[in-house]
Each structure stands twice: as C-alpha cells, then as structure tokens.
Design a protein around this motif. Structure first.
Motif, PDB file in Angstrom:
ATOM      1  N   MET A   1       0.846  -1.172   0.000  1.00 54.70           N
ATOM      2  CA  MET A   1       0.000   0.000   0.000  1.00 54.70           C
ATOM      3  C   MET A   1       0.899   1.244   0.000  1.00 54.70           C
ATOM      4  N   PRO A   2       0.697   2.162  -0.935  1.00 56.87           N
ATOM      5  CA  PRO A   2       1.526   3.370  -0.968  1.00 56.87           C
ATOM      6  C   PRO A   2       1.316   4.233   0.274  1.00 56.87           C
ATOM      7  N   LYS A   3       2.384   4.951   0.642  1.00 61.60           N
ATOM      8  CA  LYS A   3       2.325   5.820   1.811  1.00 61.60           C
ATOM      9  C   LYS A   3       2.698   7.242   1.421  1.00 61.60           C
ATOM     10  N   ILE A   4       2.109   8.175   2.136  1.00 62.28           N
ATOM     11  CA  ILE A   4       2.500   9.574   2.038  1.00 62.28           C
ATOM     12  C   ILE A   4       3.034   9.975   3.401  1.00 62.28           C
ATOM     13  N   ILE A   5       4.185  10.635   3.408  1.00 60.17           N
ATOM     14  CA  ILE A   5       4.839  11.075   4.634  1.00 60.17           C
ATOM     15  C   ILE A   5       4.659  12.585   4.757  1.00 60.17           C
ATOM     16  N   VAL A   6       4.194  13.022   5.928  1.00 57.27           N
ATOM     17  CA  VAL A   6       4.036  14.445   6.222  1.00 57.27           C
ATOM     18  C   VAL A   6       4.953  14.767   7.398  1.00 57.27           C
ATOM     19  N   ASP A   7       5.847  15.744   7.205  1.00 56.20           N
ATOM     20  CA  ASP A   7       6.738  16.194   8.267  1.00 56.20           C
ATOM     21  C   ASP A   7       6.319  17.595   8.706  1.00 56.20           C
ATOM     22  N   VAL A   8       6.189  17.768  10.025  1.00 52.72           N
ATOM     23  CA  VAL A   8       5.769  19.042  10.619  1.00 52.72           C
ATOM     24  C   VAL A   8       6.833  19.443  11.640  1.00 52.72           C
ATOM     25  N   MET A   9       7.238  20.704  11.607  1.00 54.11           N
ATOM     26  CA  MET A   9       8.239  21.216  12.550  1.00 54.11           C
ATOM     27  C   MET A   9       7.739  22.506  13.184  1.00 54.11           C
ATOM     28  N   PRO A  10       8.211  22.800  14.404  1.00 55.91           N
ATOM     29  CA  PRO A  10       7.866  24.087  14.992  1.00 55.91           C
ATOM     30  C   PRO A  10       8.438  25.222  14.138  1.00 55.91           C
ATOM     31  N   LYS A  11       7.715  26.319  14.059  1.00 48.22           N
ATOM     32  CA  LYS A  11       8.230  27.486  13.343  1.00 48.22           C
ATOM     33  C   LYS A  11       9.550  27.902  13.976  1.00 48.22           C
ATOM     34  N   PRO A  12      10.469  28.465  13.198  1.00 49.34           N
ATOM     35  CA  PRO A  12      11.793  28.813  13.730  1.00 49.34           C
ATOM     36  C   PRO A  12      11.749  29.752  14.936  1.00 49.34           C
ATOM     37  N   GLU A  13      10.764  30.636  14.996  1.00 54.78           N
ATOM     38  CA  GLU A  13      10.704  31.605  16.099  1.00 54.78           C
ATOM     39  C   GLU A  13      10.052  31.044  17.361  1.00 54.78           C
ATOM     40  N   THR A  52      -2.396  10.167  -6.474  1.00 52.31           N
ATOM     41  CA  THR A  52      -2.587  11.111  -7.570  1.00 52.31           C
ATOM     42  C   THR A  52      -2.364  12.539  -7.064  1.00 52.31           C
ATOM     43  N   ASP A  53      -2.381  13.498  -7.973  1.00 54.47           N
ATOM     44  CA  ASP A  53      -2.272  14.902  -7.583  1.00 54.47           C
ATOM     45  C   ASP A  53      -3.424  15.292  -6.659  1.00 54.47           C
ATOM     46  N   GLU A  54      -4.611  14.738  -6.899  1.00 59.03           N
ATOM     47  CA  GLU A  54      -5.762  15.032  -6.036  1.00 59.03           C
ATOM     48  C   GLU A  54      -5.553  14.496  -4.625  1.00 59.03           C
ATOM     49  N   VAL A  55      -5.005  13.291  -4.512  1.00 55.45           N
ATOM     50  CA  VAL A  55      -4.735  12.705  -3.199  1.00 55.45           C
ATOM     51  C   VAL A  55      -3.699  13.553  -2.466  1.00 55.45           C
ATOM     52  N   LEU A  56      -2.637  13.959  -3.159  1.00 57.15           N
ATOM     53  CA  LEU A  56      -1.619  14.800  -2.533  1.00 57.15           C
ATOM     54  C   LEU A  56      -2.201  16.137  -2.079  1.00 57.15           C
ATOM     55  N   ALA A  57      -3.090  16.710  -2.883  1.00 59.02           N
ATOM     56  CA  ALA A  57      -3.732  17.973  -2.498  1.00 59.02           C
ATOM     57  C   ALA A  57      -4.581  17.788  -1.241  1.00 59.02           C
ATOM     58  N   THR A  58      -5.291  16.666  -1.152  1.00 62.30           N
ATOM     59  CA  THR A  58      -6.100  16.375   0.033  1.00 62.30           C
ATOM     60  C   THR A  58      -5.215  16.225   1.263  1.00 62.30           C
ATOM     61  N   VAL A  59      -4.096  15.533   1.110  1.00 66.82           N
ATOM     62  CA  VAL A  59      -3.182  15.348   2.230  1.00 66.82           C
ATOM     63  C   VAL A  59      -2.572  16.692   2.645  1.00 66.82           C
ATOM     64  N   ARG A  60      -2.204  17.529   1.678  1.00 63.13           N
ATOM     65  CA  ARG A  60      -1.673  18.855   2.020  1.00 63.13           C
ATOM     66  C   ARG A  60      -2.701  19.657   2.819  1.00 63.13           C
ATOM     67  N   HIS A  61      -3.954  19.592   2.395  1.00 61.02           N
ATOM     68  CA  HIS A  61      -5.017  20.305   3.115  1.00 61.02           C
ATOM     69  C   HIS A  61      -5.145  19.758   4.546  1.00 61.02           C
ATOM     70  N   ALA A  62      -5.140  18.429   4.686  1.00 61.71           N
ATOM     71  CA  ALA A  62      -5.225  17.821   6.018  1.00 61.71           C
ATOM     72  C   ALA A  62      -4.020  18.225   6.865  1.00 61.71           C
ATOM     73  N   ALA A  63      -2.844  18.268   6.254  1.00 62.25           N
ATOM     74  CA  ALA A  63      -1.628  18.629   6.989  1.00 62.25           C
ATOM     75  C   ALA A  63      -1.697  20.062   7.493  1.00 62.25           C
ATOM     76  N   GLU A  64      -2.231  20.953   6.689  1.00 63.93           N
ATOM     77  CA  GLU A  64      -2.288  22.363   7.060  1.00 63.93           C
ATOM     78  C   GLU A  64      -3.418  22.677   8.039  1.00 63.93           C
ATOM     79  N   THR A  65      -4.464  21.839   8.077  1.00 62.14           N
ATOM     80  CA  THR A  65      -5.616  22.148   8.919  1.00 62.14           C
ATOM     81  C   THR A  65      -5.764  21.255  10.149  1.00 62.14           C
ATOM     82  N   LEU A  66      -5.241  20.020  10.100  1.00 64.57           N
ATOM     83  CA  LEU A  66      -5.440  19.088  11.200  1.00 64.57           C
ATOM     84  C   LEU A  66      -4.134  18.553  11.781  1.00 64.57           C
ATOM     85  N   LEU A  67      -3.203  18.169  10.914  1.00 65.07           N
ATOM     86  CA  LEU A  67      -1.974  17.535  11.389  1.00 65.07           C
ATOM     87  C   LEU A  67      -0.996  18.533  11.995  1.00 65.07           C
TER      88      LEU A  67
END
Length: 106
Positions: A1-13, A52-67
C-alpha cells in the motif's frame, strides 16, 4: 500500500523545549557536535489505490488544517514514500537478481 509522509516542525521563532531537552541529554551522554536540536512530528498515511495529484492535495489540506497547528508549526514536506519494491503495495520495481538478471519485484 503506498504511503505519504508528512513532516511538521515548529516554526523557527517558536521555542522548542523538547528539542532543548534532547540536546542536553545528548551532551550528557557524550554525544557531541550538535549546535541545536528541534523536534517535530512525522505522519505516515497509507493510501488506498494510486497516489494522484488530487490525493496529494487532500493530504496537504489535512496537513495544514489538522496535522499541524499553523500558528506555531510549519508543514515542511508532503511526499510519497519510496518503498523499494517489497512493500506489497501492488506496484512493480526492478532490481538486480543474484543471478545478474532483472527480476520483477512486487
């Protein structure tokens, strides 16, 4: 099963007390040479079907709003994990076989 990895870091400040604690523990253990340690979060999302590009867009949205918490964290990457062909995800990779031939791995 393909995986998408999302990395989140604290802002530099933003202060990172966990990173500071890890840095101090490294020094106490005699592991030297690091100027700064910052701790972030990594998410692995398994995908049904193709990425797909649509799946990546959905993951980006989830990363920015929930993750991530956009006030104090940055989403630093959203990428497909390369599995090397042994993951069972259904795609095919070629690799050198012991006999020198090309075998198709699943």
């Amino acid at each position: 099963m393909p995986k998408i990895i999302v990395d989140v870091m604290p802002k530099p400040e933003i202060l990172d007390p966990q990173g500071k604690a890890i840095g101090a523990a490294l020094a106490r253990l005699g592991i030297e040479g690091f100027r700064e340690v910052r701790q972030g979060k990594r998410f692995e999302l398994k995908v049904h079907g193709e990425i797909t590009d649509e799946v990546l867009a959905t993951v980006r949205h989830a990363a920015e709003t929930l993750l991530s918490n956009p006030v104090i964290e940055d989403v630093v990457s959203v990428k497909q994990k390369e599995c090397g062909g042994n993951c069972g995800c259904g795609h095919a990779k070629t690799a050198d076989a012991p006999n020198g031939q090309k075998d198709l791995l699943a």
